[in-house]
Write a protein that holds these residues in place. Structure first.
Motif, PDB file in Angstrom:
ATOM      1  N   ASP A 320     -30.632  89.362  13.387  1.00  0.00           N
ATOM      2  CA  ASP A 320     -30.648  90.159  14.628  1.00  0.00           C
ATOM      3  C   ASP A 320     -29.405  91.041  14.741  1.00  0.00           C
ATOM      4  OD1 ASP A 320     -28.565  88.665  15.599  1.00  0.00           O
ATOM      5  OD2 ASP A 320     -29.816  87.397  16.884  1.00  0.00           O
ATOM      6  N   VAL A 326     -32.604  85.152  12.387  1.00  0.00           N
ATOM      7  CA  VAL A 326     -33.748  84.914  13.276  1.00  0.00           C
ATOM      8  C   VAL A 326     -34.574  83.828  12.609  1.00  0.00           C
ATOM      9  CG1 VAL A 326     -35.848  85.959  14.242  1.00  0.00           C
ATOM     10  CG2 VAL A 326     -33.753  87.330  14.024  1.00  0.00           C
ATOM     11  N   ALA A 328     -37.191  82.149  14.001  1.00  0.00           N
ATOM     12  CA  ALA A 328     -38.561  81.961  14.498  1.00  0.00           C
ATOM     13  C   ALA A 328     -39.606  82.611  13.592  1.00  0.00           C
ATOM     14  CB  ALA A 328     -38.656  82.555  15.900  1.00  0.00           C
ATOM     15  N   ASP A 330     -42.811  83.523  14.729  1.00  0.00           N
ATOM     16  CA  ASP A 330     -43.672  83.564  15.902  1.00  0.00           C
ATOM     17  C   ASP A 330     -44.384  84.903  16.072  1.00  0.00           C
ATOM     18  OD1 ASP A 330     -41.575  85.185  16.454  1.00  0.00           O
ATOM     19  OD2 ASP A 330     -40.854  84.114  18.225  1.00  0.00           O
ATOM     20  N   GLU A 332     -43.151  87.594  16.762  1.00  0.00           N
ATOM     21  CA  GLU A 332     -42.549  88.388  17.855  1.00  0.00           C
ATOM     22  C   GLU A 332     -41.064  88.653  17.675  1.00  0.00           C
ATOM     23  OE1 GLU A 332     -43.098  86.497  21.608  1.00  0.00           O
ATOM     24  OE2 GLU A 332     -45.288  86.606  21.434  1.00  0.00           O
ATOM     25  N   SER A 333     -40.342  87.664  17.153  1.00  0.00           N
ATOM     26  CA  SER A 333     -38.883  87.798  17.085  1.00  0.00           C
ATOM     27  C   SER A 333     -38.514  88.760  15.963  1.00  0.00           C
ATOM     28  CB  SER A 333     -38.231  86.445  16.850  1.00  0.00           C
ATOM     29  OG  SER A 333     -38.619  85.560  17.865  1.00  0.00           O
ATOM     30  N   GLY A 335     -36.052  91.159  13.522  1.00  0.00           N
ATOM     31  CA  GLY A 335     -34.745  91.237  12.862  1.00  0.00           C
ATOM     32  C   GLY A 335     -34.802  92.144  11.649  1.00  0.00           C
ATOM     33  N   VAL A 372     -41.028  91.229  11.810  1.00  0.00           N
ATOM     34  CA  VAL A 372     -41.257  89.903  12.399  1.00  0.00           C
ATOM     35  C   VAL A 372     -41.983  89.073  11.344  1.00  0.00           C
ATOM     36  CG1 VAL A 372     -41.480  90.870  14.722  1.00  0.00           C
ATOM     37  CG2 VAL A 372     -43.541  90.503  13.360  1.00  0.00           C
TER      38      VAL A 372
END
Ligand code: MCA
Ligand code: AMP
Length: 485
Positions: A320, A326, A328, A330, A332-333, A335, A372
């Motif tokens: 990030d 990062v 996750a 998911d 969504e997150s 980086g 992501v």
């Protein structure tokens, strides 16, 4: 040194290796022709290759690699400024070209070796380079654009080429039985490393179209070719042609693997191709500096909009804004993608500053791509950090380089370059120009020609917009986001 091309060094056979139009070479003929080139260049430090889409380019590069000499592929459409920079920076002593190719003035000062492909009696074993060449030695210097300044030469070692091609073989179940077809240019990683050196490392054949077209794709996939490589613009053109071209649909339906890369293939094009052919295009993600990082696997799920999972041997993390990882998965997150592994380049030639800036202190390469990860590890690229990098037709183009070229035109007082979405090219280059004389606007065609002549045709602006002034902040910096869209 391990052999990059076992099919050439062990026991070259009468199996087909290269085909460009009507001209072709078997492995035995390629070993002879490339062996002859190798014998002529083995004392040279670095050789330039006039990289037309031809048999001669493939033979020249393979010959240099067999001799342990680094090759610098040149875009034969490079303009004088771009070519002058690349030659000055990479300082080759020799240029390899096809007999009869007319070379620009900048190259006439170099010794020229004509690459003969017919009836050569070179011998790979006779090159005697074995122990003298190491896996870390440079194989290629490939020039790639950055946000500002002239292109940088990425030094790609032999180890990276072998690693990336073997990782792709694993991911794609790619063997010497596959027959590859493509129409990519041979002065970039995609067309040269994946598209020519790839099949040769597997011991299989490649058929090059000379120039991309859907007729060529139909013809080759209907007559034995099993794999297609292309940039998204090529797949977009295929998707556009499919509704009126049942032969193309049938040919694609019969292919083993359709692979897209160099930029994102829009989901709409994925879906149109799947609907018309029943086949899913798979994407892989790479960079000149890293060769290939991720791919959808042949035995995995082809998920549109993703570039698959890290290739064997490639470590990939997302980082990030503050530099923390990062963790996750998911979807969504977000980086920046950073990578580490034996697929990476060594350095930018003569640019220790740029090389240092490209890596973190613990050795990760900063790709500048933002992504992501899905719960099962599939990577989705969602953007890029630098707004001044444009991907058009699969070519990476730095805005600063074009701005500098435009400012050299007498009719231009100020210039800013941006990329705009384009259905065919992914992004098109837009030039925002403040004319030196509002009564005498330099025309769009004139500015496009100017950039094409100085740099390269694919770097030319496709649209020119004239302004009285560029939007600037208090510091005088151009605010590209404030340009009227
Ligand atoms: C037009 N032309 C001009 C001008 N206008 N020439 C000079 N001056 C002008 N003003 C010429 C062009 O040179 C070209 O000629 C023809 O007109 C049409 O050009 P254009 O419309 O620009 O392009 P296109 O022919 O439609 O090309 C679309 C394309 C091309 C075929 C998809 O963009 C392409 O080959 N892209 C591949 C890029 C690539 O390989 N990238 C890999 C790098 P002519 O037709 O004779 O040439 S990325 C990479 O390597 C990483 C590792 C990765 O992940 O893969
Ligand atoms: P280049 O520097 O010309 O080698 O281009 C490398 C860049 O192309 C990467 O940093 C990505 O931005 C982009 N790229 C390559 N393959 C893909 C892909 N499959 N999807 C999205 N972007 C890609």
């Amino acid at each position: 040194m391990s052999s990059l091309f076992p099919a050439l060094t062990d026991d070259p056979s009468g199996r087909p290796a290269l085909r460009f139009g009507e001209r072709s070479l078997t492995y035995a003929q390629l070993a002879s022709a490339a062996g002859a080139v190798g014998a002529r260049v083995r004392e040279e430090g670095r050789v330039a290759v006039w990289a037309t889409p031809s048999l001669e380019t493939a033979v020249a590069v393979v010959g240099a690699l067999l001799a342990g000499v680094a090759a610098v592929p040149l875009n034969p459409k490079s303009g004088d400024k771009e070519l002058g920079h690349i030659l000055g920076d990479s300082a080759p002593r020799v240029v390899l070209a096809a007999p009869g190719d007319e070379l620009p003035a900048a190259l006439r000062e170099l010794a020229r070796i004509d690459v003969e492909v017919d009836d050569q009696v070179g011998e790979v074993g006779g090159l005697g380079v074995g122990a003298a060449v190491g896996d870390e030695d440079p194989a290629l210097v490939v020039y790639t654009s950055g946000t500002t300044g002239p292109p940088k030469g990425a030094v790609i070692p032999r180890r990276a080429i072998a690693t990336t091609l073997d990782a792709l073989a694993d991911a794609w179940q790619w063997t010497g039985e596959d027959v590859l077809v493509h129409g990519l240019p041979l002065f970039h990683v995609h067309g040269l490393v994946l598209g020519i050196l790839g099949p040769l490392r597997r011991g299989g054949p490649v058929r090059h179209l000379g120039r991309f077209g859907t007729e060529g794709v139909t013809r080759e996939l209907s007559t034995g070719a099993s794999m297609l490589f292309g940039v998204p613009t090529m797949y977009h053109r295929i998707a556009e042609a499919l509704p009126d071209d049942p032969a193309l649909a049938k040919a694609l339906a019969g292919a083993r693997l359709l692979v897209s890369g160099s930029a994102a293939l829009p989901v709409h094009d994925h879906e149109r191709i799947a609907a018309a052919t029943g086949r899913r295009v798979i994407e892989r993600y790479g960079m000149t500096e890293t060769l290939m990082n991720t791919s959808v696997r042949a035995d995995g799920e082809a998920r549109a909009g993703t570039v698959g999972v890290p290739l064997p041997g490639v470590e990939l993390r997302l980082v990030d804004e503050d530099g923390s990882a990062v963790e996750a998965y998911d979807g969504e997150s977000v980086g920046e993608i950073q990578v580490r592994g034996p697929n990476l380049f060594t350095e930018y030639l003569n640019r220790p500053d740029a090389t240092a800036a490209a890596f973190t202190s613990d050795g990760w390469f900063r790709t500048g791509d933002v992504a992501v990860r899905d719960p099962d590890g599939y990577v989705r690229i969602v953007g890029r950090k630098a707004t001044d990098l444009i991907k058009s037709g699969g070519y990476k183009i730095g805005a600063g380089e074009i701005e500098n070229a435009l400012l050299e035109h007498p009719g231009v007082r100020e210039a800013a370059v941006t990329g705009e979405p384009d259905a065919d090219l992914g992004e098109r280059i837009v030039a925002w120009v403040v004319p030196a004389d509002p009564e005498a606007l330099p025309s769009e065609g004139e500015l496009a020609d100017h950039v094409a002549r100085r740099l390269a045709p694919h770097k030319r602006p496709r649209v020119v917009r004239y302004l009285d002034a560029l939007p600037r902040n208090d510091m005088g910096k151009i605010m590209k986001r404030a340009l009227p869209s």
